[in-house]
Design a protein around this motif. Structure first.
Motif, PDB file in Angstrom:
ATOM      1  N   LEU A  50       0.819  -1.210   0.000  1.00 41.08           N
ATOM      2  CA  LEU A  50       0.000   0.000   0.000  1.00 41.08           C
ATOM      3  C   LEU A  50       0.856   1.265   0.000  1.00 41.08           C
ATOM      4  O   LEU A  50       0.620   2.184  -0.793  1.00 41.08           O
ATOM      5  CB  LEU A  50      -0.940  -0.003   1.211  1.00 41.08           C
ATOM      6  CG  LEU A  50      -1.960  -1.147   1.252  1.00 41.08           C
ATOM      7  CD1 LEU A  50      -2.758  -1.102   2.546  1.00 41.08           C
ATOM      8  CD2 LEU A  50      -2.899  -1.082   0.056  1.00 41.08           C
ATOM      9  N   ILE A  51       1.865   1.326   0.874  1.00 38.94           N
ATOM     10  CA  ILE A  51       2.714   2.513   0.952  1.00 38.94           C
ATOM     11  C   ILE A  51       3.468   2.719  -0.354  1.00 38.94           C
ATOM     12  O   ILE A  51       3.624   3.843  -0.832  1.00 38.94           O
ATOM     13  CB  ILE A  51       3.693   2.396   2.134  1.00 38.94           C
ATOM     14  CG1 ILE A  51       2.932   2.510   3.456  1.00 38.94           C
ATOM     15  CG2 ILE A  51       4.765   3.486   2.064  1.00 38.94           C
ATOM     16  CD1 ILE A  51       3.803   2.365   4.686  1.00 38.94           C
ATOM     17  N   THR A  52       3.936   1.642  -0.947  1.00 42.61           N
ATOM     18  CA  THR A  52       4.659   1.733  -2.214  1.00 42.61           C
ATOM     19  C   THR A  52       3.835   2.450  -3.278  1.00 42.61           C
ATOM     20  O   THR A  52       4.377   3.207  -4.093  1.00 42.61           O
ATOM     21  CB  THR A  52       5.015   0.327  -2.725  1.00 42.61           C
ATOM     22  OG1 THR A  52       5.850  -0.315  -1.758  1.00 42.61           O
ATOM     23  CG2 THR A  52       5.735   0.396  -4.054  1.00 42.61           C
ATOM     24  N   ASN A  53       2.530   2.225  -3.265  1.00 44.75           N
ATOM     25  CA  ASN A  53       1.656   2.802  -4.291  1.00 44.75           C
ATOM     26  C   ASN A  53       0.887   4.020  -3.803  1.00 44.75           C
ATOM     27  O   ASN A  53      -0.049   4.476  -4.464  1.00 44.75           O
ATOM     28  CB  ASN A  53       0.682   1.719  -4.773  1.00 44.75           C
ATOM     29  CG  ASN A  53       1.399   0.631  -5.548  1.00 44.75           C
ATOM     30  OD1 ASN A  53       1.701   0.778  -6.724  1.00 44.75           O
ATOM     31  ND2 ASN A  53       1.706  -0.484  -4.878  1.00 44.75           N
ATOM     32  N   GLY A  54       1.289   4.564  -2.659  1.00 48.12           N
ATOM     33  CA  GLY A  54       0.668   5.780  -2.148  1.00 48.12           C
ATOM     34  C   GLY A  54      -0.788   5.605  -1.783  1.00 48.12           C
ATOM     35  O   GLY A  54      -1.561   6.571  -1.841  1.00 48.12           O
ATOM     36  N   ILE A  55      -1.186   4.392  -1.437  1.00 44.69           N
ATOM     37  CA  ILE A  55      -2.587   4.114  -1.108  1.00 44.69           C
ATOM     38  C   ILE A  55      -2.810   4.356   0.376  1.00 44.69           C
ATOM     39  O   ILE A  55      -2.200   3.708   1.226  1.00 44.69           O
ATOM     40  CB  ILE A  55      -2.968   2.670  -1.487  1.00 44.69           C
ATOM     41  CG1 ILE A  55      -2.874   2.489  -3.007  1.00 44.69           C
ATOM     42  CG2 ILE A  55      -4.365   2.329  -1.000  1.00 44.69           C
ATOM     43  CD1 ILE A  55      -3.120   1.058  -3.476  1.00 44.69           C
ATOM     44  N   VAL A  56      -3.697   5.303   0.670  1.00 44.76           N
ATOM     45  CA  VAL A  56      -4.038   5.632   2.051  1.00 44.76           C
ATOM     46  C   VAL A  56      -5.404   5.056   2.415  1.00 44.76           C
ATOM     47  O   VAL A  56      -5.583   4.464   3.471  1.00 44.76           O
ATOM     48  CB  VAL A  56      -4.037   7.159   2.259  1.00 44.76           C
ATOM     49  CG1 VAL A  56      -4.470   7.510   3.680  1.00 44.76           C
ATOM     50  CG2 VAL A  56      -2.658   7.734   1.960  1.00 44.76           C
ATOM     51  N   ASN A  57      -6.354   5.220   1.513  1.00 48.32           N
ATOM     52  CA  ASN A  57      -7.723   4.742   1.737  1.00 48.32           C
ATOM     53  C   ASN A  57      -7.960   3.519   0.855  1.00 48.32           C
ATOM     54  O   ASN A  57      -8.223   3.639  -0.343  1.00 48.32           O
ATOM     55  CB  ASN A  57      -8.726   5.850   1.409  1.00 48.32           C
ATOM     56  CG  ASN A  57     -10.144   5.514   1.814  1.00 48.32           C
ATOM     57  OD1 ASN A  57     -10.554   4.350   1.770  1.00 48.32           O
ATOM     58  ND2 ASN A  57     -10.906   6.524   2.213  1.00 48.32           N
ATOM     59  N   VAL A  58      -7.842   2.340   1.446  1.00 45.36           N
ATOM     60  CA  VAL A  58      -7.984   1.105   0.682  1.00 45.36           C
ATOM     61  C   VAL A  58      -9.367   1.011   0.056  1.00 45.36           C
ATOM     62  O   VAL A  58      -9.520   0.532  -1.074  1.00 45.36           O
ATOM     63  CB  VAL A  58      -7.715  -0.130   1.573  1.00 45.36           C
ATOM     64  CG1 VAL A  58      -7.924  -1.418   0.797  1.00 45.36           C
ATOM     65  CG2 VAL A  58      -6.303  -0.080   2.131  1.00 45.36           C
ATOM     66  N   ARG A  59     -10.367   1.467   0.760  1.00 47.21           N
ATOM     67  CA  ARG A  59     -11.745   1.378   0.269  1.00 47.21           C
ATOM     68  C   ARG A  59     -11.920   2.105  -1.063  1.00 47.21           C
ATOM     69  O   ARG A  59     -12.615   1.633  -1.958  1.00 47.21           O
ATOM     70  CB  ARG A  59     -12.705   1.958   1.309  1.00 47.21           C
ATOM     71  CG  ARG A  59     -14.173   1.911   0.904  1.00 47.21           C
ATOM     72  CD  ARG A  59     -15.054   2.520   1.982  1.00 47.21           C
ATOM     73  NE  ARG A  59     -16.449   2.533   1.606  1.00 47.21           N
ATOM     74  CZ  ARG A  59     -17.294   1.532   1.805  1.00 47.21           C
ATOM     75  NH1 ARG A  59     -16.868   0.444   2.409  1.00 47.21           N
ATOM     76  NH2 ARG A  59     -18.547   1.614   1.438  1.00 47.21           N
ATOM     77  N   ASN A  60     -11.254   3.248  -1.215  1.00 44.04           N
ATOM     78  CA  ASN A  60     -11.419   4.057  -2.421  1.00 44.04           C
ATOM     79  C   ASN A  60     -10.323   3.861  -3.457  1.00 44.04           C
ATOM     80  O   ASN A  60     -10.542   4.133  -4.642  1.00 44.04           O
ATOM     81  CB  ASN A  60     -11.491   5.546  -2.052  1.00 44.04           C
ATOM     82  CG  ASN A  60     -12.718   5.881  -1.230  1.00 44.04           C
ATOM     83  OD1 ASN A  60     -13.760   5.246  -1.362  1.00 44.04           O
ATOM     84  ND2 ASN A  60     -12.595   6.878  -0.365  1.00 44.04           N
ATOM     85  N   GLU A  61      -9.133   3.420  -3.009  1.00 39.22           N
ATOM     86  CA  GLU A  61      -7.985   3.403  -3.916  1.00 39.22           C
ATOM     87  C   GLU A  61      -7.570   2.010  -4.365  1.00 39.22           C
ATOM     88  O   GLU A  61      -6.748   1.879  -5.270  1.00 39.22           O
ATOM     89  CB  GLU A  61      -6.802   4.109  -3.246  1.00 39.22           C
ATOM     90  CG  GLU A  61      -7.091   5.571  -2.933  1.00 39.22           C
ATOM     91  CD  GLU A  61      -5.948   6.227  -2.174  1.00 39.22           C
ATOM     92  OE1 GLU A  61      -4.942   6.574  -2.817  1.00 39.22           O
ATOM     93  OE2 GLU A  61      -6.065   6.382  -0.939  1.00 39.22           O
ATOM     94  N   TRP A  62      -8.093   0.988  -3.732  1.00 43.61           N
ATOM     95  CA  TRP A  62      -7.824  -0.391  -4.164  1.00 43.61           C
ATOM     96  C   TRP A  62      -9.000  -0.848  -5.022  1.00 43.61           C
ATOM     97  O   TRP A  62     -10.145  -0.486  -4.757  1.00 43.61           O
ATOM     98  CB  TRP A  62      -7.695  -1.300  -2.943  1.00 43.61           C
ATOM     99  CG  TRP A  62      -7.175  -2.671  -3.259  1.00 43.61           C
ATOM    100  CD1 TRP A  62      -7.924  -3.802  -3.473  1.00 43.61           C
ATOM    101  CD2 TRP A  62      -5.815  -3.085  -3.383  1.00 43.61           C
ATOM    102  NE1 TRP A  62      -7.119  -4.885  -3.730  1.00 43.61           N
ATOM    103  CE2 TRP A  62      -5.803  -4.474  -3.683  1.00 43.61           C
ATOM    104  CE3 TRP A  62      -4.594  -2.410  -3.275  1.00 43.61           C
ATOM    105  CZ2 TRP A  62      -4.630  -5.188  -3.868  1.00 43.61           C
ATOM    106  CZ3 TRP A  62      -3.416  -3.122  -3.469  1.00 43.61           C
ATOM    107  CH2 TRP A  62      -3.447  -4.490  -3.761  1.00 43.61           C
ATOM    108  N   PRO A  63      -8.756  -1.623  -6.092  1.00 40.52           N
ATOM    109  CA  PRO A  63      -9.875  -2.036  -6.953  1.00 40.52           C
ATOM    110  C   PRO A  63     -10.911  -2.857  -6.198  1.00 40.52           C
ATOM    111  O   PRO A  63     -10.576  -3.708  -5.370  1.00 40.52           O
ATOM    112  CB  PRO A  63      -9.194  -2.868  -8.044  1.00 40.52           C
ATOM    113  CG  PRO A  63      -7.874  -3.272  -7.470  1.00 40.52           C
ATOM    114  CD  PRO A  63      -7.459  -2.165  -6.568  1.00 40.52           C
ATOM    115  N   LEU A  64     -12.173  -2.584  -6.487  1.00 37.61           N
ATOM    116  CA  LEU A  64     -13.264  -3.335  -5.889  1.00 37.61           C
ATOM    117  C   LEU A  64     -13.332  -4.730  -6.496  1.00 37.61           C
ATOM    118  O   LEU A  64     -12.976  -4.927  -7.663  1.00 37.61           O
ATOM    119  CB  LEU A  64     -14.589  -2.615  -6.123  1.00 37.61           C
ATOM    120  CG  LEU A  64     -14.750  -1.221  -5.505  1.00 37.61           C
ATOM    121  CD1 LEU A  64     -16.050  -0.593  -5.980  1.00 37.61           C
ATOM    122  CD2 LEU A  64     -14.712  -1.277  -3.989  1.00 37.61           C
ATOM    123  N   SER A  65     -13.780  -5.674  -5.717  1.00 34.43           N
ATOM    124  CA  SER A  65     -14.044  -7.001  -6.271  1.00 34.43           C
ATOM    125  C   SER A  65     -15.234  -6.895  -7.218  1.00 34.43           C
ATOM    126  O   SER A  65     -15.960  -5.894  -7.223  1.00 34.43           O
ATOM    127  CB  SER A  65     -14.351  -7.995  -5.154  1.00 34.43           C
ATOM    128  OG  SER A  65     -15.595  -7.675  -4.535  1.00 34.43           O
TER     129      SER A  65
END
Length: 232
Positions: free
Chosen positions: A92-107
Protein backbone atom coordinates in the motif's frame (compact mmCIF):
# COMPACT_ATOMS: atom_id res chain seq x y z
CA UNK A 1 0.26 -20.93 -4.52
CA UNK A 2 -3.19 -20.00 -5.79
CA UNK A 3 -5.51 -17.65 -3.95
CA UNK A 4 -7.85 -20.56 -3.24
CA UNK A 5 -5.09 -22.30 -1.26
CA UNK A 6 -4.31 -19.23 0.80
CA UNK A 7 -5.87 -18.75 4.23
CA UNK A 8 -4.73 -15.35 5.53
CA UNK A 9 -2.67 -15.07 8.70
CA UNK A 10 -3.38 -18.53 10.11
CA UNK A 11 0.31 -19.49 10.15
CA UNK A 12 1.85 -16.09 10.85
CA UNK A 13 2.81 -14.35 14.08
CA UNK A 14 2.08 -10.79 12.88
CA UNK A 15 5.72 -9.82 13.51
CA UNK A 16 5.80 -7.66 10.38
CA UNK A 17 2.26 -6.27 10.58
CA UNK A 18 1.95 -2.50 10.24
CA UNK A 19 0.76 -1.47 13.68
CA UNK A 20 3.13 -3.92 15.35
CA UNK A 21 5.91 -1.58 14.19
CA UNK A 22 4.48 1.39 16.11
CA UNK A 23 5.89 2.14 19.58
CA UNK A 24 3.71 2.45 22.67
CA UNK A 25 2.67 5.63 24.39
CA UNK A 26 1.48 6.01 27.95
CA UNK A 27 -0.93 8.88 28.51
CA UNK A 28 -2.93 9.84 31.60
CA UNK A 29 -6.38 8.37 32.03
CA UNK A 30 -8.79 11.28 31.59
CA UNK A 31 -11.95 9.19 31.33
CA UNK A 32 -12.72 9.45 35.02
CA UNK A 33 -12.88 5.68 35.34
CA UNK A 34 -9.70 5.62 37.40
CA UNK A 35 -9.20 7.72 40.50
CA UNK A 36 -5.46 7.96 40.79
CA UNK A 37 -3.61 10.77 39.05
CA UNK A 38 -0.83 8.27 38.40
CA UNK A 39 -3.03 5.96 36.32
CA UNK A 40 -1.93 5.73 32.68
CA UNK A 41 -3.33 4.05 29.60
CA UNK A 42 -0.95 2.40 27.14
CA UNK A 43 -1.72 2.43 23.42
CA UNK A 44 0.05 2.51 20.09
CA UNK A 45 1.44 5.90 19.11
CA UNK A 46 -0.34 6.33 15.79
CA UNK A 47 1.05 9.85 15.48
CA UNK A 48 4.37 8.37 14.51
CA UNK A 49 4.92 8.37 10.77
CA UNK A 50 7.27 6.40 8.59
CA UNK A 51 7.93 6.13 4.90
CA UNK A 52 10.06 4.11 2.56
CA UNK A 53 13.41 5.75 1.87
CA UNK A 54 13.66 7.90 -1.25
CA UNK A 55 16.61 6.04 -2.77
CA UNK A 56 14.47 2.90 -2.97
CA UNK A 57 11.31 4.59 -4.21
CA UNK A 58 13.21 6.81 -6.63
CA UNK A 59 14.43 4.12 -9.03
CA UNK A 60 12.06 2.23 -11.31
CA UNK A 61 14.47 -0.72 -11.49
CA UNK A 62 13.61 -1.49 -7.85
CA UNK A 63 10.04 -2.37 -8.81
CA UNK A 64 8.06 -4.92 -10.74
CA UNK A 65 4.80 -3.94 -12.38
CA UNK A 66 1.84 -6.04 -11.35
CA UNK A 67 -1.78 -6.32 -12.41
CA UNK A 68 -4.07 -7.15 -9.52
CA UNK A 69 -6.02 -10.27 -10.42
CA UNK A 70 -9.72 -10.77 -9.78
CA UNK A 71 -10.65 -10.11 -6.15
CA UNK A 72 -7.10 -10.08 -4.76
CA UNK A 73 -6.59 -8.15 -1.54
CA UNK A 74 -3.39 -6.36 -0.42
CA UNK A 75 -2.54 -9.19 2.01
CA UNK A 76 -2.84 -11.76 -0.79
CA UNK A 77 -0.54 -9.72 -3.03
CA UNK A 78 1.97 -9.42 -0.16
CA UNK A 79 1.84 -13.18 0.36
CA UNK A 80 2.38 -13.80 -3.35
CA UNK A 81 5.51 -11.63 -3.54
CA UNK A 82 6.90 -11.67 0.01
CA UNK A 83 5.46 -14.91 1.48
CA UNK A 84 4.02 -12.81 4.33
CA UNK A 85 0.49 -11.33 4.25
CA UNK A 86 1.42 -9.03 7.14
CA UNK A 87 3.50 -7.00 4.68
CA UNK A 88 0.36 -5.71 3.00
CA UNK A 89 1.32 -2.22 4.26
CA UNK A 90 4.45 -2.32 2.08
CA UNK A 91 2.27 -2.90 -0.99
CA UNK A 92 0.00 0.00 0.00
CA UNK A 93 2.71 2.51 0.95
CA UNK A 94 4.66 1.73 -2.21
CA UNK A 95 1.66 2.80 -4.29
CA UNK A 96 0.67 5.78 -2.15
CA UNK A 97 -2.59 4.11 -1.11
CA UNK A 98 -4.04 5.63 2.05
CA UNK A 99 -7.72 4.74 1.74
CA UNK A 100 -7.98 1.10 0.68
CA UNK A 101 -11.74 1.38 0.27
CA UNK A 102 -11.42 4.06 -2.42
CA UNK A 103 -7.98 3.40 -3.92
CA UNK A 104 -7.82 -0.39 -4.16
CA UNK A 105 -9.88 -2.04 -6.95
CA UNK A 106 -13.26 -3.34 -5.89
CA UNK A 107 -14.04 -7.00 -6.27
CA UNK A 108 -16.56 -7.89 -8.98
CA UNK A 109 -19.28 -8.30 -6.38
CA UNK A 110 -18.40 -5.04 -4.62
CA UNK A 111 -18.34 -3.17 -7.93
CA UNK A 112 -21.77 -4.43 -8.93
CA UNK A 113 -23.17 -3.43 -5.53
CA UNK A 114 -21.53 0.00 -5.79
CA UNK A 115 -23.02 0.58 -9.24
CA UNK A 116 -26.48 -0.50 -8.10
CA UNK A 117 -26.34 2.01 -5.28
CA UNK A 118 -25.05 4.85 -7.46
CA UNK A 119 -27.06 4.39 -10.67
CA UNK A 120 -30.31 3.01 -11.97
CA UNK A 121 -30.15 0.28 -14.64
CA UNK A 122 -31.16 2.84 -17.25
CA UNK A 123 -28.45 5.30 -16.21
CA UNK A 124 -25.78 2.63 -16.47
CA UNK A 125 -26.60 2.14 -20.14
CA UNK A 126 -26.57 5.83 -20.97
CA UNK A 127 -23.55 7.39 -22.69
CA UNK A 128 -21.06 8.97 -20.32
CA UNK A 129 -18.82 10.39 -23.04
CA UNK A 130 -17.43 9.84 -26.52
CA UNK A 131 -13.76 9.28 -27.29
CA UNK A 132 -11.60 8.91 -30.37
CA UNK A 133 -10.50 5.70 -32.02
CA UNK A 134 -7.01 5.42 -33.49
CA UNK A 135 -6.67 6.55 -37.10
CA UNK A 136 -3.63 6.02 -39.31
CA UNK A 137 -3.13 7.11 -42.90
CA UNK A 138 -2.22 4.87 -45.82
CA UNK A 139 1.47 5.22 -44.87
CA UNK A 140 0.75 3.98 -41.34
CA UNK A 141 1.34 7.41 -39.83
CA UNK A 142 -0.70 8.21 -36.74
CA UNK A 143 -3.37 10.80 -37.49
CA UNK A 144 -5.55 10.46 -34.43
CA UNK A 145 -4.67 8.72 -31.14
CA UNK A 146 -7.32 6.79 -29.28
CA UNK A 147 -8.89 7.77 -26.01
CA UNK A 148 -9.32 11.54 -26.44
CA UNK A 149 -12.69 12.71 -25.11
CA UNK A 150 -14.65 14.52 -27.83
CA UNK A 151 -18.21 15.71 -28.56
CA UNK A 152 -20.69 13.27 -30.09
CA UNK A 153 -20.59 15.10 -33.44
CA UNK A 154 -16.80 15.08 -33.68
CA UNK A 155 -15.01 14.38 -36.96
CA UNK A 156 -11.50 14.86 -38.26
CA UNK A 157 -10.20 15.97 -41.68
CA UNK A 158 -6.73 15.19 -42.95
CA UNK A 159 -4.82 14.81 -46.18
CA UNK A 160 -3.85 11.33 -47.30
CA UNK A 161 -2.05 10.91 -50.63
CA UNK A 162 -3.12 14.41 -51.64
CA UNK A 163 -6.76 13.57 -50.90
CA UNK A 164 -8.84 15.25 -48.20
CA UNK A 165 -10.31 12.60 -45.94
CA UNK A 166 -13.05 13.17 -43.39
CA UNK A 167 -13.70 10.56 -40.72
CA UNK A 168 -15.81 10.30 -37.61
CA UNK A 169 -14.08 7.50 -35.74
CA UNK A 170 -15.39 7.75 -32.20
CA UNK A 171 -16.45 5.34 -29.50
CA UNK A 172 -19.38 5.78 -27.11
CA UNK A 173 -18.58 4.90 -23.50
CA UNK A 174 -21.49 4.09 -21.19
CA UNK A 175 -21.57 4.91 -17.49
CA UNK A 176 -21.10 1.22 -16.79
CA UNK A 177 -18.01 0.98 -19.00
CA UNK A 178 -16.65 4.20 -17.51
CA UNK A 179 -16.90 2.91 -13.93
CA UNK A 180 -15.37 -0.45 -14.88
CA UNK A 181 -12.46 1.35 -16.52
CA UNK A 182 -11.82 3.45 -13.40
CA UNK A 183 -11.80 0.31 -11.27
CA UNK A 184 -9.52 -1.56 -13.70
CA UNK A 185 -6.98 1.31 -13.74
CA UNK A 186 -6.48 0.71 -10.03
CA UNK A 187 -5.30 -2.82 -10.80
CA UNK A 188 -1.95 -1.62 -12.15
CA UNK A 189 0.46 -1.29 -9.21
CA UNK A 190 4.18 -1.36 -8.45
CA UNK A 191 5.76 -4.02 -6.28
CA UNK A 192 9.05 -3.35 -4.51
CA UNK A 193 11.43 -6.23 -5.13
CA UNK A 194 11.67 -8.61 -2.22
CA UNK A 195 15.41 -8.00 -1.69
CA UNK A 196 14.55 -4.57 -0.24
CA UNK A 197 12.14 -5.87 2.42
CA UNK A 198 14.80 -6.38 5.15
CA UNK A 199 16.02 -2.79 4.63
CA UNK A 200 12.48 -1.42 4.75
CA UNK A 201 11.71 -3.29 7.97
CA UNK A 202 14.98 -2.18 9.60
CA UNK A 203 14.30 1.44 8.63
CA UNK A 204 10.73 1.24 9.90
CA UNK A 205 11.78 -0.12 13.28
CA UNK A 206 14.57 2.44 13.63
CA UNK A 207 12.25 5.34 12.84
CA UNK A 208 9.68 4.07 15.28
CA UNK A 209 12.08 4.01 18.21
CA UNK A 210 12.07 6.90 20.68
CA UNK A 211 15.11 8.99 21.43
CA UNK A 212 16.05 9.57 25.05
CA UNK A 213 14.27 12.47 26.73
CA UNK A 214 12.38 13.49 29.84
CA UNK A 215 9.45 11.19 29.02
CA UNK A 216 11.61 8.33 27.74
CA UNK A 217 11.03 4.90 29.29
CA UNK A 218 12.45 2.63 26.60
CA UNK A 219 13.04 2.77 22.83
CA UNK A 220 9.51 1.37 22.41
CA UNK A 221 7.73 3.26 25.18
CA UNK A 222 7.44 6.79 26.44
CA UNK A 223 5.07 8.64 28.74
CA UNK A 224 3.26 11.91 28.07
CA UNK A 225 3.01 14.67 30.64
CA UNK A 226 0.17 14.34 33.13
CA UNK A 227 -1.70 17.63 33.76
CA UNK A 228 -3.29 16.09 36.84
CA UNK A 229 0.04 15.94 38.60
CA UNK A 230 1.25 19.27 39.98
CA UNK A 231 4.79 19.92 38.92
CA UNK A 232 7.15 21.33 41.59
Amino acid sequence: MSIQEYTPYNEFQFTNSYFRQFPDLQYPDLTGQKTSAFDYITSKNIFKAAKIRADILGSFVNFDQYQIEGDERPDQVAYKFYADPCLDWVVLITNGIVNVRNEWPLSNQQLELYLQQKYTDNQLQQIHHYETKEIKDSNNRLIQPEGIIVPGNYSIRYIDNKQIVTKSEILSVSYYDYEVRINDKKRSINIIKSKFIPTILDDMREIMEYGEGSQFISPRLKKTENPRITQP
